[in-house]
Design a protein around this motif. Structure first.
Motif, PDB file in Angstrom:
ATOM      1  N   SER A 106       0.838  -1.187   0.000  1.00  0.00           N
ATOM      2  CA  SER A 106       0.000   0.000   0.000  1.00  0.00           C
ATOM      3  C   SER A 106       0.875   1.239   0.000  1.00  0.00           C
ATOM      4  CB  SER A 106      -0.902  -0.013   1.248  1.00  0.00           C
ATOM      5  OG  SER A 106      -1.727   1.121   1.326  1.00  0.00           O
TER       6      SER A 106
ATOM      7  N   GLY B 222      -5.593   1.466   0.337  1.00  0.00           N
ATOM      8  CA  GLY B 222      -5.008   0.661   1.394  1.00  0.00           C
ATOM      9  C   GLY B 222      -5.322   1.188   2.783  1.00  0.00           C
TER      10      GLY B 222
ATOM     11  N   VAL C  56      -2.384  -0.784  -6.074  1.00  0.00           N
ATOM     12  CA  VAL C  56      -2.473  -1.054  -4.644  1.00  0.00           C
ATOM     13  C   VAL C  56      -3.895  -0.732  -4.208  1.00  0.00           C
ATOM     14  CG1 VAL C  56      -0.046  -0.567  -4.215  1.00  0.00           C
ATOM     15  CG2 VAL C  56      -1.685   1.295  -4.033  1.00  0.00           C
ATOM     16  N   PRO C  57      -4.334  -1.378  -3.133  1.00  0.00           N
ATOM     17  CA  PRO C  57      -3.615  -2.280  -2.243  1.00  0.00           C
ATOM     18  C   PRO C  57      -3.662  -3.735  -2.712  1.00  0.00           C
ATOM     19  CG  PRO C  57      -5.795  -1.866  -1.358  1.00  0.00           C
ATOM     20  CD  PRO C  57      -5.678  -1.013  -2.583  1.00  0.00           C
TER      21      PRO C  57
ATOM     22  N   THR D 297     -10.051  -3.434  -2.598  1.00  0.00           N
ATOM     23  CA  THR D 297     -10.197  -2.910  -1.241  1.00  0.00           C
ATOM     24  C   THR D 297     -11.433  -3.444  -0.534  1.00  0.00           C
ATOM     25  OG1 THR D 297      -8.991  -0.897  -1.816  1.00  0.00           O
ATOM     26  CG2 THR D 297     -10.462  -0.786   0.099  1.00  0.00           C
TER      27      THR D 297
END
Length: 203
Positions: free
Chosen positions: A7, A13, A53-54, A67
């Motif tokens: 992250s 994140g 990311v994450p 997420t």
């Protein structure tokens, strides 16, 4: 057994880190500097082919992306931690409903707003994509605002990770004066568990 979160501050994140802290499980964070292009490294693309990311590695080595999926998983893996209502309850049904709603409409809307070039082949089209994204997100926030007219938080009377998700998306989305959404943002920012993370991530 430790979770590993890939992250960086200010990314989605934040929600996953918040869920891990709330769960009280051991975890470590591997910072991925996307401005420096670290998400394009072959070893990271092997984890997430969309180089985003994450990414969460579970203690058994299972790789998770998305997420909302990670937050939902942690809420069911640690049901007594207060991340969300208990699985199988009516409030948990609402949690699933609104997590998916926000993921499909608001998170994706943010991506279209931030990266309109991904959704068109010309510069004029990029402007149109961004305008359409803002309009769709405003309508989606208004749907949530109607829910918040009837209760303090999106799933009922208790703050859950769904509210943390909503608060983050409200910071990313178009500015608005929706009172219910603004109240949730304030509650998340002041929460003894989530508040320090909120500040550290720059929200």
């Amino acid at each position: 057994m430790t979770y590993r979160l890939f992250s960086h501050d200010g990314s989605g994140g934040f929600v996953v880190e918040a869920a891990l802290v709330k769960a009280g499980v051991p975890f470590e964070i591997s910072v991925v500097e996307t401005d420096a292009g670290e998400q394009m490294a072959p070893e990271f693309i092997a984890l997430n082919p969309l180089h985003q990311v994450p990414v969460l590695i579970l203690p058994d080595g299972t790789v998770m992306t998305e997420t909302a999926a990670m937050a939902i998983y942690l809420s069911s893996a640690c049901p007594q931690a207060g991340i969300a209502a208990l699985p199988g309850s009516p409030a948990y049904a609402q949690f699933l409903r609104w997590m998916v709603f926000m993921s499909v409409n608001l998170y994706e809307g943010c991506l279209r707003g931030f990266y309109p070039e991904r959704y068109t082949t010309d510069a004029e089209g990029a402007d149109a994509v961004k305008q359409a994204s803002d309009g769709h997100m405003r309508r989606s926030f208004e749907v949530i605002e109607e829910v918040l007219r009837e209760r303090q938080f999106i799933c009922g009377d208790e703050l859950t990770i769904a509210d943390v998700y909503l608060a983050m998306l409200a910071q990313w989305g178009p500015k608005s004066s929706l009172k219910g959404v603004a109240s949730v943002v304030s509650e998340v920012a002041a929460d003894p568990v989530y508040g320090s993370l909120w500040k550290r991530h720059g929200f």
